[in-house]
Design a protein around this motif. Sequence first.
Motif, PDB file in Angstrom:
ATOM      1  N   ASP A  20      48.232 -31.746 -73.373  1.00  0.00           N
ATOM      2  CA  ASP A  20      47.564 -30.473 -73.531  1.00  0.00           C
ATOM      3  C   ASP A  20      46.947 -30.001 -72.228  1.00  0.00           C
ATOM      4  O   ASP A  20      46.655 -28.829 -72.037  1.00  0.00           O
ATOM      5  CB  ASP A  20      46.497 -30.552 -74.625  1.00  0.00           C
ATOM      6  CG  ASP A  20      45.429 -31.605 -74.333  1.00  0.00           C
ATOM      7  OD1 ASP A  20      45.603 -32.367 -73.354  1.00  0.00           O
ATOM      8  OD2 ASP A  20      44.438 -31.659 -75.089  1.00  0.00           O
TER       9      ASP A  20
ATOM     10  N   ASP B  90      46.815 -18.166 -73.997  1.00  0.00           N
ATOM     11  CA  ASP B  90      46.182 -19.057 -74.966  1.00  0.00           C
ATOM     12  C   ASP B  90      44.789 -18.528 -75.299  1.00  0.00           C
ATOM     13  O   ASP B  90      43.769 -19.125 -74.921  1.00  0.00           O
ATOM     14  CB  ASP B  90      46.097 -20.474 -74.379  1.00  0.00           C
ATOM     15  CG  ASP B  90      45.533 -21.487 -75.366  1.00  0.00           C
ATOM     16  OD1 ASP B  90      45.539 -21.199 -76.579  1.00  0.00           O
ATOM     17  OD2 ASP B  90      45.082 -22.560 -74.910  1.00  0.00           O
TER      18      ASP B  90
ATOM     19  N   SER C 112      43.069 -18.658 -77.853  1.00  0.00           N
ATOM     20  CA  SER C 112      42.248 -19.566 -78.651  1.00  0.00           C
ATOM     21  C   SER C 112      41.407 -20.484 -77.784  1.00  0.00           C
ATOM     22  O   SER C 112      40.434 -21.082 -78.253  1.00  0.00           O
ATOM     23  CB  SER C 112      43.137 -20.401 -79.577  1.00  0.00           C
ATOM     24  OG  SER C 112      43.832 -19.582 -80.487  1.00  0.00           O
ATOM     25  N   SER C 113      41.770 -20.634 -76.518  1.00  0.00           N
ATOM     26  CA  SER C 113      40.996 -21.493 -75.612  1.00  0.00           C
ATOM     27  C   SER C 113      39.751 -20.800 -75.083  1.00  0.00           C
ATOM     28  O   SER C 113      38.945 -21.416 -74.374  1.00  0.00           O
ATOM     29  CB  SER C 113      41.887 -21.934 -74.445  1.00  0.00           C
ATOM     30  OG  SER C 113      42.259 -20.808 -73.648  1.00  0.00           O
TER      31      SER C 113
ATOM     32  N   ASN D 298      38.418 -19.472 -70.202  1.00  0.00           N
ATOM     33  CA  ASN D 298      39.381 -20.560 -69.955  1.00  0.00           C
ATOM     34  C   ASN D 298      40.810 -20.051 -69.874  1.00  0.00           C
ATOM     35  O   ASN D 298      41.670 -20.693 -69.263  1.00  0.00           O
ATOM     36  CB  ASN D 298      39.276 -21.614 -71.055  1.00  0.00           C
ATOM     37  CG  ASN D 298      37.923 -22.320 -71.043  1.00  0.00           C
ATOM     38  OD1 ASN D 298      37.301 -22.426 -69.977  1.00  0.00           O
ATOM     39  ND2 ASN D 298      37.474 -22.776 -72.206  1.00  0.00           N
ATOM     40  N   ASN D 299      41.097 -18.917 -70.494  1.00  0.00           N
ATOM     41  CA  ASN D 299      42.463 -18.401 -70.541  1.00  0.00           C
ATOM     42  C   ASN D 299      42.878 -17.717 -69.249  1.00  0.00           C
ATOM     43  O   ASN D 299      44.017 -17.284 -69.126  1.00  0.00           O
ATOM     44  CB  ASN D 299      42.602 -17.422 -71.717  1.00  0.00           C
ATOM     45  CG  ASN D 299      44.041 -17.074 -72.033  1.00  0.00           C
ATOM     46  OD1 ASN D 299      44.910 -17.934 -72.013  1.00  0.00           O
ATOM     47  ND2 ASN D 299      44.301 -15.814 -72.304  1.00  0.00           N
TER      48      ASN D 299
ATOM     49  N   HIS E 263      44.888 -26.078 -66.903  1.00  0.00           N
ATOM     50  CA  HIS E 263      44.511 -25.449 -68.182  1.00  0.00           C
ATOM     51  C   HIS E 263      44.737 -26.446 -69.308  1.00  0.00           C
ATOM     52  O   HIS E 263      45.764 -27.134 -69.363  1.00  0.00           O
ATOM     53  CB  HIS E 263      45.347 -24.203 -68.444  1.00  0.00           C
ATOM     54  CG  HIS E 263      44.984 -23.530 -69.747  1.00  0.00           C
ATOM     55  ND1 HIS E 263      43.810 -22.846 -69.917  1.00  0.00           N
ATOM     56  CD2 HIS E 263      45.646 -23.465 -70.944  1.00  0.00           C
ATOM     57  CE1 HIS E 263      43.748 -22.369 -71.137  1.00  0.00           C
ATOM     58  NE2 HIS E 263      44.857 -22.735 -71.785  1.00  0.00           N
TER      59      HIS E 263
ATOM     60  N   SER F  68      45.043 -25.207 -76.332  1.00  0.00           N
ATOM     61  CA  SER F  68      44.334 -25.447 -77.592  1.00  0.00           C
ATOM     62  C   SER F  68      45.164 -26.266 -78.581  1.00  0.00           C
ATOM     63  O   SER F  68      44.615 -26.993 -79.390  1.00  0.00           O
ATOM     64  CB  SER F  68      43.927 -24.116 -78.226  1.00  0.00           C
ATOM     65  OG  SER F  68      45.059 -23.283 -78.404  1.00  0.00           O
ATOM     66  N   LYS F  69      46.468 -26.170 -78.506  1.00  0.00           N
ATOM     67  CA  LYS F  69      47.358 -26.963 -79.357  1.00  0.00           C
ATOM     68  C   LYS F  69      48.774 -26.833 -78.812  1.00  0.00           C
ATOM     69  O   LYS F  69      49.050 -26.037 -77.912  1.00  0.00           O
ATOM     70  CB  LYS F  69      47.302 -26.502 -80.805  1.00  0.00           C
ATOM     71  CG  LYS F  69      47.781 -25.085 -81.023  1.00  0.00           C
ATOM     72  CD  LYS F  69      47.705 -24.715 -82.498  1.00  0.00           C
ATOM     73  CE  LYS F  69      48.206 -23.277 -82.716  1.00  0.00           C
ATOM     74  NZ  LYS F  69      48.142 -22.906 -84.156  1.00  0.00           N
TER      75      LYS F  69
ATOM     76  N   TYR G 231      53.890 -20.852 -75.028  1.00  0.00           N
ATOM     77  CA  TYR G 231      52.919 -19.925 -74.455  1.00  0.00           C
ATOM     78  C   TYR G 231      53.582 -19.114 -73.347  1.00  0.00           C
ATOM     79  O   TYR G 231      54.289 -19.671 -72.508  1.00  0.00           O
ATOM     80  CB  TYR G 231      51.715 -20.676 -73.881  1.00  0.00           C
ATOM     81  CG  TYR G 231      50.923 -21.447 -74.920  1.00  0.00           C
ATOM     82  CD1 TYR G 231      49.848 -20.867 -75.556  1.00  0.00           C
ATOM     83  CD2 TYR G 231      51.271 -22.759 -75.265  1.00  0.00           C
ATOM     84  CE1 TYR G 231      49.111 -21.558 -76.515  1.00  0.00           C
ATOM     85  CE2 TYR G 231      50.549 -23.449 -76.224  1.00  0.00           C
ATOM     86  CZ  TYR G 231      49.470 -22.858 -76.844  1.00  0.00           C
ATOM     87  OH  TYR G 231      48.755 -23.545 -77.790  1.00  0.00           O
TER      88      TYR G 231
ATOM     89  N   LYS H   2      48.754 -32.411 -81.143  1.00  0.00           N
ATOM     90  CA  LYS H   2      47.956 -31.345 -81.734  1.00  0.00           C
ATOM     91  C   LYS H   2      48.858 -30.120 -81.931  1.00  0.00           C
ATOM     92  O   LYS H   2      49.345 -29.543 -80.970  1.00  0.00           O
ATOM     93  CB  LYS H   2      46.781 -31.016 -80.818  1.00  0.00           C
ATOM     94  CG  LYS H   2      45.792 -30.049 -81.454  1.00  0.00           C
ATOM     95  CD  LYS H   2      44.599 -29.828 -80.537  1.00  0.00           C
ATOM     96  CE  LYS H   2      43.574 -28.906 -81.194  1.00  0.00           C
ATOM     97  NZ  LYS H   2      42.409 -28.666 -80.305  1.00  0.00           N
TER      98      LYS H   2
END
Length: 820
Positions: free
Chosen positions: A304, A324, A326-327, A331-332, A341, A344-345, A349, A374
Motif C-alpha cells: 500500500d 485516492d 479516501s486517503s 495526502n492525495n 503515497h 487506502s486499499k 488508481y 486490503k
Amino acid sequence: MRKFLTIALFLLVGLKLSASHIVGGDIYYQHLGNDLYRITMKLYVDCYNGRPEAIESDKKAYFGIFDGANNDYIKGIEIERTGPVHLSGVPYKCIVNTESVCVDQYTYVFETELPKRKGGYIIAFQRCCRNNTIKNITNPGGTGSTYWVKIPDRNDYNSDNSPIFKKFPPIYICNQLPLVFDHSATDADGDSLSYELYQPYQGADKDMPQPIPPADPPYSKIWWSGGFNTQNPMWGNPSLAIDPETGELTVTPSITGQFVIGIKVKEWRNGVLIGETLRDYQFNVLDCKAVVVSYFKPLTSCSDTVIFSNKSIGAEGYEWDFGDPSSGFTNNRSNLKNPVHVFSKGGDYIVKLKAWNSACIDEYSFKVKVRIKKGFDLGKNYTYCVPFKNQLSVPWNDYNTINWSTGENTTFINISTPGTYWVEAVYGLCVLKDTIKIGYEPVNFNPLKDSLFCENVNTTLELINATPNSRVMWSTGDTILRTTATKEGKYTVRLFNSFCAKDDTALMTIARIQPNLGNDIFVCNDFSITFDAGNMPEGTQFLWNNGSTERAISTSQPGKFWVTTRLKHCTKSDTVKIDNSKVNIDLGNDRHFCDSVNIVLDAGPPRTGTTCTYLWSNNETNRTTLIRHTGKHWARITDNFGCSNSDTIQFFMTISPKINIGKDTVICVRSPIKLSAGKGYTAYLWNTGATSESIKVETEGTYFVTVTDEAGCTNTDSIIVKTDPNRLPNEIFVPNAFTPNGDELNDVFPFKDAVLHSDYNLKIFNRWGEKIYDSDFTPEPWNGETNKNDDQLDAYIWIVKYKGCDGSLKTNKGTITIVR
C-alpha cells in the motif's frame, strides 16, 4: 477462370504501380435502410517517402463484395477517392521533432444495395506495398495489405452499423517517451464494445499491387519478424497494450523505427459478438527532443506504500494527484519529485503527474495497480438460513493466476454448500490470499394457519415439525411449542437458534357478517327502497330472497325480504317487511276549450278495501265537481291509512275564429270567381274537398268552408252562387282549328252547344270574302260545310259580336283552320 483472366489483364499495370507508401487503413459500414449500405474506407499513405506516381495510382480503388458464408465473389465496385487530409495529430505537448514525417488520409465512399443474405457480406480492398523500413514484419517492401470488414446477416440482426474509431492515429510517437492515446470507437446502435490487438492481414504483392478484383477470403496474416508477435508488436517498456474496456492505448517505445500494429474493436449485442472493425496502422517511432516530459514509475505495487520514481525530463516543478480521495485531501496530493503515497486499499488508481518548466507544461496520467490484501476480501464469514446460491469473487480481473480451494481458476466461483473456501491470486510479484467460512443452519416448522370463528375464539396453536434444539417465543409469552388463543387478533411466533430465525403469524378472526335490514316499514303510494346488508369482510357471499347475490337490492313492491350472508362455514341472516297503501288519482291531461268551459271532473273511486275523503281546489268534498272557468284545478284523496295523493289539471280557453267568405252572388256563364276564407288558420276544409285557403268556382251551388285555428277551435261560413244564363263572359275563348270527322271530338266550331243569346252573332268568310256561315240564320254551331267548290279550302275568317258580363258590346275576329 474469372479471376485468372482479370489478373492477367492488369498484370502489366500492377508491375508499374508497386510502391512502398501504404501506412494503414480501416473500413466501416452504415446501414441506410432497407437494402442500402454506405461503405467508407480511410487509407493512410506516406506522403514523405512514398512515390508520387504510386500515390496518384490510388486515385481509384476497386472493392470486392463477397458472400459472407462461402466467400464467393458477388460483384466489384470502383470508387474515386476524396482528399487528401494532411494528418498532424501528435500526442505530446512539449517535444520538438527533428525528423520529417508526412501522413495523408484519403477517403473512399460508395453506396450499394445488399439484400438479406445468409452469412452476410465481406467487403475487401487490397494494395501493395508497405514501407521497406518496417522492423517487425518479414519482407515489408513486398508485403501488401488487406483491409476488410464483414457485414452480419440481417436475418439475424435486422440492422447494424459498424463501430467507428473516434480519432486518427498519431503520425509519429517518441522513443523513450510514454504514449497514452484514446483509441476508442463509437457505435450508432449503442452496442457494447471491447478492444484488443490483432495480427494485421497481408494482400497483393509487387507483381499484382492493385488486384482487380481483390482475392477471395479468407485472407492471410502478415509474418512477424524475430521477437515480435501480436501482443508485443514493438519494443517498449512498458510494452504496447490496449485497455479492453476503454480502448486506451499505452506504450513507452524503447527503440526507433517503423512498426505495424493492428487494433480491433469488437461489437457485442446482448452478449453475442456480431461484428469487428479493424485498423491496420504503421507507428513511426522517432527520437524527439523533449522540452519537458512528464513520466513516472512504478505502474504496479504489491504494497500500500508506493515510492514513485519520477522519470520526467527537463522539469522544474511537479504536481501529483494520486487518485485516492479516501486517503484525505492533503495526502492525495504532493509537489515532491519522488513522493511516497500510502494507498487506502488495493485497487486501480489513475495517478496524474504535472511537470513544468518555464517553456512548457506536460501532463501524464496512468492507471497504477495496487495489489494488496486490503481491498482483496471475500467478505465476512456467514451462515445461511435458507438454501443458497452465492458467488465469491476477487476484485480486479488482471491476475496472472487465480487458484480457488475448489480447483477453479476464474475470477469468481459459484457456491451452494457450506464449507471453508479460500483463494490465492498472483499478479506479478504480488500474492494475495483470503479465506471465508460459509455455514448453513436453518430453522423450520410447518406454517401456522389462519382461523375463522363464527362466534368466539378458542383454539390451540402448535409448531409442527419444528427443528430440534431450537428456542421458541410466542407473542402470548409462551416459550413452548404450543399456545392457546382465546381472543381475536394476530398471534406471532419465532423459532430461532444462534444464527437463524423463522417468524410466522396466525390470524384469529370472528366472522362479523351479521346483516341489519332495519325495522319493518309502512310506506304510502309508489316507492323505491334499497336494502343494504352492510359492509362485510372480503370474501363474504350474499343471497337474497329474490336470488340476488349482490350486497344490496332495490324494490318498489311491498312484501317480506330476507338476506343470508356466508363467510366460509359461517352464516347469518335478517328479515324485513314492507306494508304499502297506494292512493290512485288521475284527472287527465291539461285541456283546451273553445269559447266556454263546462266539464265535470272525477277524482276516481277509493281502492278496494279502503275508504277515503276528497278535497278539491274549490273546497268541494265530493268525488266529482263541475268546472266552468279556466285555470288550475286540483284534487286530493286521503285514505283511512292516512295516505294521500293529489293531481292537478289546467284548463285553457280561446275564442273560435271569425270568418266571412262573402255574400251570396250571381255570376256570368264561364266567369269563375275566387272564394277566400282568409289567412292565418292551421287548417281549411271546403265542401268541394279542397283544403286550401281559397277556391275558384264557376257553377251554381252553395259553397261552405270550415277553418281551424292553432288552438284547435273551428268555425264555418257559406255562400250561394247563382249563374245568369243570359250573360256571356267578358272574354270568349275561340279555338283556331277543329276536326269535323264525325268522332264527336271537336266536330263543330266554335262551341259544342248553340249560343242563344240575342246579342250574340258569329259570321265566317272564306278567303275571297264570301260569307259561308251566319249564326243569325243557323243557331247551331258550324260543322265545317261550305259550297262544293270550297271543300278543299281549309282556312277561314270569323267575326263574333256579343254582349259581355259587364253589359258592354264586344267584337272579336280571327282565323279557323279545318283539319280533315
